[in-house]
Design a protein around this motif. Structure first.
Motif, PDB file in Angstrom:
ATOM      1  N   GLN A  75       3.189   1.153   3.547  1.00 33.82           N
ATOM      2  CA  GLN A  75       2.614   0.754   4.827  1.00 33.82           C
ATOM      3  C   GLN A  75       3.131  -0.629   5.231  1.00 33.82           C
ATOM      4  O   GLN A  75       2.992  -1.596   4.477  1.00 33.82           O
ATOM      5  CB  GLN A  75       1.091   0.733   4.713  1.00 33.82           C
ATOM      6  CG  GLN A  75       0.360   0.822   6.029  1.00 33.82           C
ATOM      7  CD  GLN A  75      -1.129   1.072   5.825  1.00 33.82           C
ATOM      8  OE1 GLN A  75      -1.730   0.537   4.910  1.00 33.82           O
ATOM      9  NE2 GLN A  75      -1.710   1.887   6.679  1.00 33.82           N
ATOM     10  N   VAL A 134       0.863  -1.179   0.000  1.00 36.87           N
ATOM     11  CA  VAL A 134       0.000   0.000   0.000  1.00 36.87           C
ATOM     12  C   VAL A 134       0.905   1.236   0.000  1.00 36.87           C
ATOM     13  O   VAL A 134       1.803   1.356   0.831  1.00 36.87           O
ATOM     14  CB  VAL A 134      -0.931   0.002   1.227  1.00 36.87           C
ATOM     15  CG1 VAL A 134      -1.945   1.138   1.114  1.00 36.87           C
ATOM     16  CG2 VAL A 134      -1.644  -1.348   1.364  1.00 36.87           C
ATOM     17  N   TRP A 135       0.653   2.140  -0.939  1.00 35.27           N
ATOM     18  CA  TRP A 135       1.549   3.286  -1.094  1.00 35.27           C
ATOM     19  C   TRP A 135       0.769   4.601  -1.136  1.00 35.27           C
ATOM     20  O   TRP A 135      -0.422   4.623  -1.402  1.00 35.27           O
ATOM     21  CB  TRP A 135       2.393   3.148  -2.364  1.00 35.27           C
ATOM     22  CG  TRP A 135       1.588   3.205  -3.632  1.00 35.27           C
ATOM     23  CD1 TRP A 135       0.951   2.177  -4.253  1.00 35.27           C
ATOM     24  CD2 TRP A 135       1.317   4.374  -4.426  1.00 35.27           C
ATOM     25  NE1 TRP A 135       0.299   2.611  -5.375  1.00 35.27           N
ATOM     26  CE2 TRP A 135       0.508   3.948  -5.514  1.00 35.27           C
ATOM     27  CE3 TRP A 135       1.671   5.722  -4.325  1.00 35.27           C
ATOM     28  CZ2 TRP A 135       0.054   4.848  -6.493  1.00 35.27           C
ATOM     29  CZ3 TRP A 135       1.219   6.614  -5.295  1.00 35.27           C
ATOM     30  CH2 TRP A 135       0.428   6.167  -6.364  1.00 35.27           C
ATOM     31  N   ARG A 136       1.495   5.670  -0.880  1.00 32.73           N
ATOM     32  CA  ARG A 136       0.968   7.032  -1.025  1.00 32.73           C
ATOM     33  C   ARG A 136       2.153   7.964  -1.200  1.00 32.73           C
ATOM     34  O   ARG A 136       3.314   7.580  -0.944  1.00 32.73           O
ATOM     35  CB  ARG A 136       0.146   7.439   0.193  1.00 32.73           C
ATOM     36  CG  ARG A 136       0.958   7.651   1.458  1.00 32.73           C
ATOM     37  CD  ARG A 136       0.088   7.995   2.650  1.00 32.73           C
ATOM     38  NE  ARG A 136       0.882   8.315   3.831  1.00 32.73           N
ATOM     39  CZ  ARG A 136       0.379   8.560   5.044  1.00 32.73           C
ATOM     40  NH1 ARG A 136      -0.944   8.516   5.228  1.00 32.73           N
ATOM     41  NH2 ARG A 136       1.166   8.858   6.055  1.00 32.73           N
ATOM     42  N   ALA A 158      -1.013  -1.051  -4.269  1.00 29.84           N
ATOM     43  CA  ALA A 158      -2.389  -0.761  -3.871  1.00 29.84           C
ATOM     44  C   ALA A 158      -2.468   0.618  -3.237  1.00 29.84           C
ATOM     45  O   ALA A 158      -1.486   1.110  -2.666  1.00 29.84           O
ATOM     46  CB  ALA A 158      -2.914  -1.809  -2.888  1.00 29.84           C
ATOM     47  N   THR A 159      -3.635   1.223  -3.351  1.00 32.08           N
ATOM     48  CA  THR A 159      -3.899   2.503  -2.704  1.00 32.08           C
ATOM     49  C   THR A 159      -5.199   2.402  -1.914  1.00 32.08           C
ATOM     50  O   THR A 159      -6.080   1.602  -2.250  1.00 32.08           O
ATOM     51  CB  THR A 159      -4.021   3.642  -3.732  1.00 32.08           C
ATOM     52  OG1 THR A 159      -4.971   3.273  -4.742  1.00 32.08           O
ATOM     53  CG2 THR A 159      -2.682   3.929  -4.385  1.00 32.08           C
ATOM     54  N   ARG A 160      -5.289   3.212  -0.890  1.00 32.29           N
ATOM     55  CA  ARG A 160      -6.510   3.220  -0.093  1.00 32.29           C
ATOM     56  C   ARG A 160      -7.688   3.725  -0.904  1.00 32.29           C
ATOM     57  O   ARG A 160      -7.539   4.589  -1.780  1.00 32.29           O
ATOM     58  CB  ARG A 160      -6.330   4.095   1.145  1.00 32.29           C
ATOM     59  CG  ARG A 160      -5.532   3.429   2.249  1.00 32.29           C
ATOM     60  CD  ARG A 160      -5.543   4.306   3.487  1.00 32.29           C
ATOM     61  NE  ARG A 160      -4.877   3.657   4.609  1.00 32.29           N
ATOM     62  CZ  ARG A 160      -4.707   4.225   5.793  1.00 32.29           C
ATOM     63  NH1 ARG A 160      -5.153   5.468   5.990  1.00 32.29           N
ATOM     64  NH2 ARG A 160      -4.103   3.583   6.768  1.00 32.29           N
ATOM     65  N   VAL A 219      -8.538  -1.204   0.220  1.00 29.20           N
ATOM     66  CA  VAL A 219      -7.645  -0.710  -0.822  1.00 29.20           C
ATOM     67  C   VAL A 219      -8.161  -1.145  -2.192  1.00 29.20           C
ATOM     68  O   VAL A 219      -8.991  -2.039  -2.317  1.00 29.20           O
ATOM     69  CB  VAL A 219      -6.202  -1.239  -0.643  1.00 29.20           C
ATOM     70  CG1 VAL A 219      -5.600  -0.744   0.656  1.00 29.20           C
ATOM     71  CG2 VAL A 219      -6.153  -2.758  -0.744  1.00 29.20           C
ATOM     72  N   THR A 271      -4.765  -4.134   7.913  1.00 28.55           N
ATOM     73  CA  THR A 271      -4.515  -2.700   8.118  1.00 28.55           C
ATOM     74  C   THR A 271      -5.752  -1.956   8.594  1.00 28.55           C
ATOM     75  O   THR A 271      -5.649  -0.819   9.062  1.00 28.55           O
ATOM     76  CB  THR A 271      -4.026  -2.029   6.826  1.00 28.55           C
ATOM     77  OG1 THR A 271      -5.093  -1.999   5.864  1.00 28.55           O
ATOM     78  CG2 THR A 271      -2.835  -2.783   6.234  1.00 28.55           C
ATOM     79  N   TRP A 299       3.039   3.965   8.349  1.00 26.97           N
ATOM     80  CA  TRP A 299       3.488   4.543   7.082  1.00 26.97           C
ATOM     81  C   TRP A 299       4.943   4.944   7.252  1.00 26.97           C
ATOM     82  O   TRP A 299       5.299   5.651   8.199  1.00 26.97           O
ATOM     83  CB  TRP A 299       2.671   5.771   6.724  1.00 26.97           C
ATOM     84  CG  TRP A 299       1.294   5.488   6.235  1.00 26.97           C
ATOM     85  CD1 TRP A 299       0.125   5.640   6.914  1.00 26.97           C
ATOM     86  CD2 TRP A 299       0.931   5.023   4.922  1.00 26.97           C
ATOM     87  NE1 TRP A 299      -0.941   5.298   6.124  1.00 26.97           N
ATOM     88  CE2 TRP A 299      -0.471   4.919   4.887  1.00 26.97           C
ATOM     89  CE3 TRP A 299       1.671   4.694   3.784  1.00 26.97           C
ATOM     90  CZ2 TRP A 299      -1.165   4.491   3.760  1.00 26.97           C
ATOM     91  CZ3 TRP A 299       0.986   4.269   2.658  1.00 26.97           C
ATOM     92  CH2 TRP A 299      -0.416   4.170   2.645  1.00 26.97           C
ATOM     93  N   VAL A 306      -5.326  -7.285   2.975  1.00 23.42           N
ATOM     94  CA  VAL A 306      -4.852  -5.947   3.330  1.00 23.42           C
ATOM     95  C   VAL A 306      -5.865  -5.246   4.229  1.00 23.42           C
ATOM     96  O   VAL A 306      -5.501  -4.595   5.216  1.00 23.42           O
ATOM     97  CB  VAL A 306      -4.574  -5.116   2.065  1.00 23.42           C
ATOM     98  CG1 VAL A 306      -4.304  -3.659   2.436  1.00 23.42           C
ATOM     99  CG2 VAL A 306      -3.389  -5.688   1.302  1.00 23.42           C
TER     100      VAL A 306
END
Length: 326
Positions: A30, A19-21, A95-97, A69, A65, A124, A61
């Motif tokens: 994450q 999971v990225w941002r 993946a993104t939220r 996502v 978490t 994060w 995920v």
């Protein structure tokens, strides 16, 4: 010779995601901490019976978490031996939220809250700090791929999913018109099996051939996601034969829209669809598109990952998913 789930030769399939941002211009990911193993790793877990790998990844995920996502590009997976001597294969996606009230999340089965006995910390971290924090050195392999995609401007993607309708009654067995030929019981089961896969990739717009077998294929997802589908004459077999250019224009419009979308159509229409996708693909991705009839099996989905560049939409990743039937 058959094997059981307890046989050491059986491969343990699991799936998860990075999971990225982006925050303050920096890429963050994450990590989770598992107190049982006292390790830092990516959220992941075993495939449940009858579950497609992307479904597992999205579900695990969320379970680990606490946040849903949407899956993006597939990343390199890992394979290793467990302490019991079994092979474990882990499949990863970027993946993104996604908002908990999005149509795709609405279509998913509910998941339990995070179990603190399983996961007691979720953080994060910048990618450099994350690389140092990961307990297993091999877990840096998908991270390095994620960083490379980000640096090349290919990480932020949306999915355009092309699905072939589920198995339909044979033409020789149907005495009505072609537009009303229905799905078989297997076709209906395939339609239901597509729901969690489409949800995992965040689909929130549905375009379908007006013909019954396509409309019925996407109906379970539209109902579960509470979406209104957009029927199109252009992607029926008959209209495609009359005007392939209209199909091509529709695919270009979906690529340019940049929204997670589904198109359900027929086998004879797929060459035109794939030709347009190939025109908008990187060379390595274009070579991975199906090239031989029937292109997709009934009920199979081609997931293309699309990024918006200065030169227009680009397909930067592709994968085929044939959901297992229960």
């Amino acid at each position: 010779m058959s094997t059981s789930a307890d046989d050491p030769a059986t491969v343990i399939e699991s799936a998860g995601a990075l999971v990225w941002r982006v925050r303050d211009g920096g890429l963050q990911v994450q990590l989770i901490h598992r107190p049982r193993y006292d390790d830092w790793s990516w959220p992941k877990g075993k495939v449940d019976p009858g579950e497609a790998l992307p479904t597992t990844a999205a579900r695990e995920v969320t379970e680990e978490t606490g946040k849903p996502v949407s899956l993006g590009l597939p990343l390199p997976g890992l394979e290793y031996l467990t302490p019991e001597g079994r092979v474990k294969r882990v499949h990863y996606w970027a993946a993104t939220r996604v908002h908990s009230r999005s149509p795709a999340v609405t279509a998913r089965a509910p998941v339990p809250p995070v179990d603190p006995a399983e996961i007691d910390d979720v953080r994060w971290l910048g990618v450099d700090e994350a690389a140092g924090r990961l307990t297993r050195a091999a877990d840096r392999i998908p991270l390095e791929a994620l960083i490379e995609e980000h640096e090349k401007g290919r990480l932020a993607t949306t999915a355009l999913v092309v699905a072939r309708h589920g198995k339909a009654l044979a033409r020789t067995s149907w005495h009505g018109d072609e537009a009303s030929r229905p799905l078989t019981p297997t076709g209906h089961a395939q339609s239901a099996a597509l729901v969690p896969v489409l949800a995992a990739f965040g689909v929130d717009a549905v375009v379908t051939s007006r013909w019954r077998r396509c409309a019925d294929t996407i109906e379970p997802y539209s109902r579960a996601a509470r979406l209104e589908s957009l029927p199109s004459e252009y992607v029926t077999e008959a209209d495609h034969e009359r005007s392939p250019s209209r199909v091509a224009a529709l695919i270009r419009a979906l690529l340019e829209a940049g929204a997670p979308s589904l198109l359900c159509t027929h086998r004879p229409v797929l060459p035109t669809v794939l030709d347009v996708l190939g025109q908008h693909s990187r060379r390595s991705v274009a070579s991975a598109l199906p090239t031989k009839d029937p292109y997709l099996e009934p009920g199979e989905a081609l997931v293309t990952h699309v990024t918006q560049s200065a030169k227009g939409p680009r397909v930067v990743g592709v994968e085929k998913v044939l959901p297992p039937l229960h």
